[in-house]
Design a protein around this motif. Structure first.
Motif, PDB file in Angstrom:
ATOM      1  N   THR A 111      -2.490  -3.800  -1.792  1.00 49.21           N
ATOM      2  CA  THR A 111      -2.995  -5.158  -1.640  1.00 49.21           C
ATOM      3  C   THR A 111      -3.252  -5.711  -3.037  1.00 49.21           C
ATOM      4  OG1 THR A 111      -4.029  -4.729   0.511  1.00 49.21           O
ATOM      5  CG2 THR A 111      -4.873  -6.593  -0.761  1.00 49.21           C
ATOM      6  N   PHE A 112      -2.610  -6.838  -3.340  1.00 48.17           N
ATOM      7  CA  PHE A 112      -2.726  -7.441  -4.669  1.00 48.17           C
ATOM      8  C   PHE A 112      -3.792  -8.528  -4.634  1.00 48.17           C
ATOM      9  CE2 PHE A 112       1.335  -5.397  -4.837  1.00 48.17           C
ATOM     10  CZ  PHE A 112       1.494  -5.024  -6.164  1.00 48.17           C
ATOM     11  N   GLU A 113      -4.908  -8.248  -5.303  1.00 49.86           N
ATOM     12  CA  GLU A 113      -5.958  -9.253  -5.448  1.00 49.86           C
ATOM     13  C   GLU A 113      -5.835  -9.979  -6.779  1.00 49.86           C
ATOM     14  OE1 GLU A 113      -9.649  -7.213  -4.693  1.00 49.86           O
ATOM     15  OE2 GLU A 113      -9.370  -7.387  -2.511  1.00 49.86           O
ATOM     16  N   CYS A 114      -4.987  -9.444  -7.660  1.00 50.35           N
ATOM     17  CA  CYS A 114      -4.559 -10.185  -8.838  1.00 50.35           C
ATOM     18  C   CYS A 114      -3.258 -10.892  -8.468  1.00 50.35           C
ATOM     19  CB  CYS A 114      -4.359  -9.258 -10.031  1.00 50.35           C
ATOM     20  SG  CYS A 114      -3.009  -8.082  -9.778  1.00 50.35           S
ATOM     21  N   PHE A 115      -2.681 -11.603  -9.376  1.00 51.06           N
ATOM     22  CA  PHE A 115      -1.522 -12.411  -9.017  1.00 51.06           C
ATOM     23  C   PHE A 115      -0.369 -12.155  -9.986  1.00 51.06           C
ATOM     24  CE2 PHE A 115      -5.454 -14.578  -7.901  1.00 51.06           C
ATOM     25  CZ  PHE A 115      -5.361 -14.457  -6.522  1.00 51.06           C
ATOM     26  N   PRO A 116       0.482 -11.172  -9.655  1.00 48.39           N
ATOM     27  CA  PRO A 116       1.631 -10.848 -10.512  1.00 48.39           C
ATOM     28  C   PRO A 116       2.544 -12.065 -10.668  1.00 48.39           C
ATOM     29  CG  PRO A 116       1.326  -9.214  -8.786  1.00 48.39           C
ATOM     30  CD  PRO A 116       0.444 -10.351  -8.440  1.00 48.39           C
ATOM     31  N   THR A 117       3.251 -12.098 -11.764  1.00 43.65           N
ATOM     32  CA  THR A 117       4.116 -13.237 -12.039  1.00 43.65           C
ATOM     33  C   THR A 117       5.553 -13.020 -11.581  1.00 43.65           C
ATOM     34  OG1 THR A 117       4.518 -12.370 -14.255  1.00 43.65           O
ATOM     35  CG2 THR A 117       2.741 -13.983 -14.008  1.00 43.65           C
ATOM     36  N   SER A 118       5.932 -11.772 -11.293  1.00 41.30           N
ATOM     37  CA  SER A 118       7.326 -11.521 -10.923  1.00 41.30           C
ATOM     38  C   SER A 118       7.430 -10.622  -9.702  1.00 41.30           C
ATOM     39  CB  SER A 118       8.084 -10.884 -12.089  1.00 41.30           C
ATOM     40  OG  SER A 118       7.704  -9.539 -12.252  1.00 41.30           O
ATOM     41  N   CYS A 119       8.510 -10.812  -8.956  1.00 47.32           N
ATOM     42  CA  CYS A 119       8.779  -9.975  -7.790  1.00 47.32           C
ATOM     43  C   CYS A 119       9.046  -8.530  -8.220  1.00 47.32           C
ATOM     44  CB  CYS A 119       9.977 -10.511  -7.022  1.00 47.32           C
ATOM     45  SG  CYS A 119       9.773 -12.178  -6.391  1.00 47.32           S
ATOM     46  N   ASP A 120       9.752  -8.367  -9.323  1.00 46.74           N
ATOM     47  CA  ASP A 120      10.076  -7.022  -9.795  1.00 46.74           C
ATOM     48  C   ASP A 120       8.811  -6.205 -10.056  1.00 46.74           C
ATOM     49  OD1 ASP A 120      12.802  -7.419  -9.690  1.00 46.74           O
ATOM     50  OD2 ASP A 120      12.915  -8.172 -11.739  1.00 46.74           O
ATOM     51  N   GLU A 121       7.809  -6.845 -10.609  1.00 44.28           N
ATOM     52  CA  GLU A 121       6.554  -6.153 -10.893  1.00 44.28           C
ATOM     53  C   GLU A 121       5.904  -5.641  -9.617  1.00 44.28           C
ATOM     54  OE1 GLU A 121       2.145  -7.183 -12.805  1.00 44.28           O
ATOM     55  OE2 GLU A 121       3.822  -8.573 -13.092  1.00 44.28           O
ATOM     56  N   VAL A 122       5.911  -6.471  -8.591  1.00 44.03           N
ATOM     57  CA  VAL A 122       5.318  -6.089  -7.304  1.00 44.03           C
ATOM     58  C   VAL A 122       6.074  -4.929  -6.680  1.00 44.03           C
ATOM     59  CG1 VAL A 122       4.832  -6.872  -4.953  1.00 44.03           C
ATOM     60  CG2 VAL A 122       4.423  -8.407  -6.882  1.00 44.03           C
ATOM     61  N   LEU A 123       7.400  -5.062  -6.595  1.00 48.23           N
ATOM     62  CA  LEU A 123       8.200  -4.040  -5.923  1.00 48.23           C
ATOM     63  C   LEU A 123       8.227  -2.728  -6.692  1.00 48.23           C
ATOM     64  CD1 LEU A 123      11.179  -6.137  -4.528  1.00 48.23           C
ATOM     65  CD2 LEU A 123       9.216  -5.237  -3.299  1.00 48.23           C
ATOM     66  N   GLU A 124       8.242  -2.800  -8.001  1.00 46.42           N
ATOM     67  CA  GLU A 124       8.207  -1.569  -8.799  1.00 46.42           C
ATOM     68  C   GLU A 124       6.908  -0.805  -8.555  1.00 46.42           C
ATOM     69  OE1 GLU A 124       8.829  -2.636 -12.842  1.00 46.42           O
ATOM     70  OE2 GLU A 124      10.938  -3.197 -12.537  1.00 46.42           O
ATOM     71  N   TYR A 125       5.829  -1.546  -8.376  1.00 43.53           N
ATOM     72  CA  TYR A 125       4.526  -0.904  -8.159  1.00 43.53           C
ATOM     73  C   TYR A 125       4.520  -0.128  -6.837  1.00 43.53           C
ATOM     74  CZ  TYR A 125      -0.524  -0.247  -8.398  1.00 43.53           C
ATOM     75  OH  TYR A 125      -1.782   0.312  -8.464  1.00 43.53           O
ATOM     76  N   VAL A 126       4.908  -0.800  -5.740  1.00 47.17           N
ATOM     77  CA  VAL A 126       4.859  -0.127  -4.434  1.00 47.17           C
ATOM     78  C   VAL A 126       5.981   0.898  -4.294  1.00 47.17           C
ATOM     79  CG1 VAL A 126       3.612  -1.954  -3.234  1.00 47.17           C
ATOM     80  CG2 VAL A 126       6.095  -2.084  -3.382  1.00 47.17           C
ATOM     81  N   ASP A 127       7.094   0.683  -4.984  1.00 45.54           N
ATOM     82  CA  ASP A 127       8.168   1.671  -4.992  1.00 45.54           C
ATOM     83  C   ASP A 127       7.689   2.970  -5.632  1.00 45.54           C
ATOM     84  OD1 ASP A 127      10.647   2.890  -4.789  1.00 45.54           O
ATOM     85  OD2 ASP A 127      11.410   1.987  -6.625  1.00 45.54           O
ATOM     86  N   GLN A 128       6.912   2.849  -6.692  1.00 43.68           N
ATOM     87  CA  GLN A 128       6.372   4.043  -7.342  1.00 43.68           C
ATOM     88  C   GLN A 128       5.390   4.764  -6.427  1.00 43.68           C
ATOM     89  OE1 GLN A 128       7.266   5.455 -10.358  1.00 43.68           O
ATOM     90  NE2 GLN A 128       5.986   7.123  -9.565  1.00 43.68           N
ATOM     91  N   LEU A 129       4.597   4.006  -5.680  1.00 42.74           N
ATOM     92  CA  LEU A 129       3.670   4.627  -4.721  1.00 42.74           C
ATOM     93  C   LEU A 129       4.448   5.382  -3.642  1.00 42.74           C
ATOM     94  CD1 LEU A 129       1.006   1.799  -4.192  1.00 42.74           C
ATOM     95  CD2 LEU A 129       0.837   3.833  -5.640  1.00 42.74           C
ATOM     96  N   MET A 130       5.538   4.760  -3.143  1.00 40.58           N
ATOM     97  CA  MET A 130       6.358   5.435  -2.142  1.00 40.58           C
ATOM     98  C   MET A 130       6.995   6.704  -2.718  1.00 40.58           C
ATOM     99  SD  MET A 130       9.677   5.991  -1.020  1.00 40.58           S
ATOM    100  CE  MET A 130      10.647   4.765  -1.887  1.00 40.58           C
ATOM    101  N   TYR A 131       7.432   6.622  -3.964  1.00 42.74           N
ATOM    102  CA  TYR A 131       8.029   7.790  -4.621  1.00 42.74           C
ATOM    103  C   TYR A 131       6.998   8.915  -4.749  1.00 42.74           C
ATOM    104  CZ  TYR A 131      10.372  10.600  -8.202  1.00 42.74           C
ATOM    105  OH  TYR A 131      10.948  11.629  -8.901  1.00 42.74           O
ATOM    106  N   ASN A 132       5.751   8.552  -5.009  1.00 40.70           N
ATOM    107  CA  ASN A 132       4.680   9.554  -5.089  1.00 40.70           C
ATOM    108  C   ASN A 132       4.485  10.258  -3.753  1.00 40.70           C
ATOM    109  OD1 ASN A 132       4.308   8.808  -7.745  1.00 40.70           O
ATOM    110  ND2 ASN A 132       2.530   7.502  -7.319  1.00 40.70           N
ATOM    111  N   VAL A 133       4.634   9.503  -2.661  1.00 43.77           N
ATOM    112  CA  VAL A 133       4.554  10.113  -1.330  1.00 43.77           C
ATOM    113  C   VAL A 133       5.689  11.109  -1.156  1.00 43.77           C
ATOM    114  CG1 VAL A 133       4.628   9.691   1.168  1.00 43.77           C
ATOM    115  CG2 VAL A 133       3.434   8.085  -0.327  1.00 43.77           C
TER     116      VAL A 133
END
Length: 293
Positions: free
Chosen positions: A256-278
């Motif tokens: 859940t993003f309570e800050c406001f990223p400026t790019s889609c890539d930033e958002v997807l890279e973040y959750v992609d890394q979380l999925m990779y950790n799983v």
């Protein structure tokens, strides 16, 4: 900066199209009716006999494209009647049968154009759908998902509203394809997407990024609701089974993003890394975080 004439025409046409696209059917009918009446009056009053076909074609094309073909045919017939009135004014009482024939031919010409325009619109809408949606799962494709996510980022930055996004990957999907074939794999992907769509809210957006990787945009889903919501989605997905009756499992990285990223890539890279950790920690799990800065 001064625009060249072709660019000016393109700019005006694009603005006009967007305006008409946003109008209601009632507003468009009123606008085109007034335009048609104005053209009919101008044609009737014009001192010389010239062809008004292209002028009449404007309201006919607008109602055909933005409303329905039936309205286009009606407007075409009315245009032909207005044209007949102008012909009769110029040659009153002469060759009435010829004038009626001309009116019929013009009505048919308008009807043919309406038919062609309607067919083109169907092809255009199909092409637009194929460009935005994944044909296998009927979810939005990567390109369109990025468009929707960028719109969400812009909205959230403006209104300071948090949002949740989840990266969902089907575990060991390659093994399913290798063991049972791609047709079985495709059926599982369809069930996978359908199951998620049946268990999310109307405002949520499911996209397929490629292969067995899906991403879920959840507007206005707060940190208190998100873990339970995602757990329920995971539970529903495990009810899908392979032909040998084994339940599928999924790895989910969500934030859940309570800050406001400026790019889609930033958002997807973040959750992609979380999925990779799983994936690296044994699969079949959810990692969820709150991003505040």
């Amino acid at each position: 900066m001064i625009l060249e004439p072709p660019l000016i025409f393109h700019y005006i046409a694009r603005k006009a199209y967007r305006y008409l696209e946003q109008c209601s059917e009632r507003s468009l009918l009123l606008l085109c009716s007034l335009l048609l009446i104005g053209l009919g009056w101008l044609h009737y009053s014009f001192p010389v006999d010239i062809s008004f076909f292209l002028f009449y074609l404007v309201p006919v094309a607008i109602v055909t494209w933005f409303i329905r073909g039936e309205w286009g045919i009606l407007f075409g017939v009315i245009s032909a009647v207005f044209w007949l009135a102008s012909d009769l004014r110029i040659e009153l009482g002469k060759h009435l049968s010829a004038h009626l024939w001309n009116m019929s031919v013009r009505s048919i010409q308008f009807a043919i154009i309406v038919y062609l325009l309607t067919a083109f619109k169907r092809a255009y809408n199909l092409e637009k759908t194929l460009a935005r949606f994944d044909t296998l799962t009927q979810t939005v494709n990567r390109y369109h998902f990025f468009e929707l996510l960028q719109a969400q980022l812009t909205l959230n930055q403006k209104n300071c509203i948090s949002f949740t996004i989840a990266y969902i990957d089907l575990d060991d999907f390659k093994q399913i394809n290798d063991k049972f074939g791609h047709q079985v794999g495709d059926n599982i992907l369809r069930k996978f997407a359908h199951t998620i769509q049946q268990n999310i809210r109307s405002q949520d957006i499911l996209g397929r990024l490629g292969g067995d990787e899906f991403v879920l945009l959840l507007p206005n889903l707060n940190p208190q609701e998100a873990p339970t919501f995602l757990k329920r989605i995971q539970g529903c997905l495990t009810q899908i089974t392979t032909p040998d009756h084994h339940s599928i499992t999924v790895s989910i990285g969500a934030a859940t993003f309570e800050c406001f990223p400026t790019s889609c890539d930033e958002v997807l890279e973040y959750v992609d890394q979380l999925m990779y950790n799983v994936k690296m920690s044994g699969k079949n799990n959810i990692i969820y975080e709150i991003v505040k800065h």
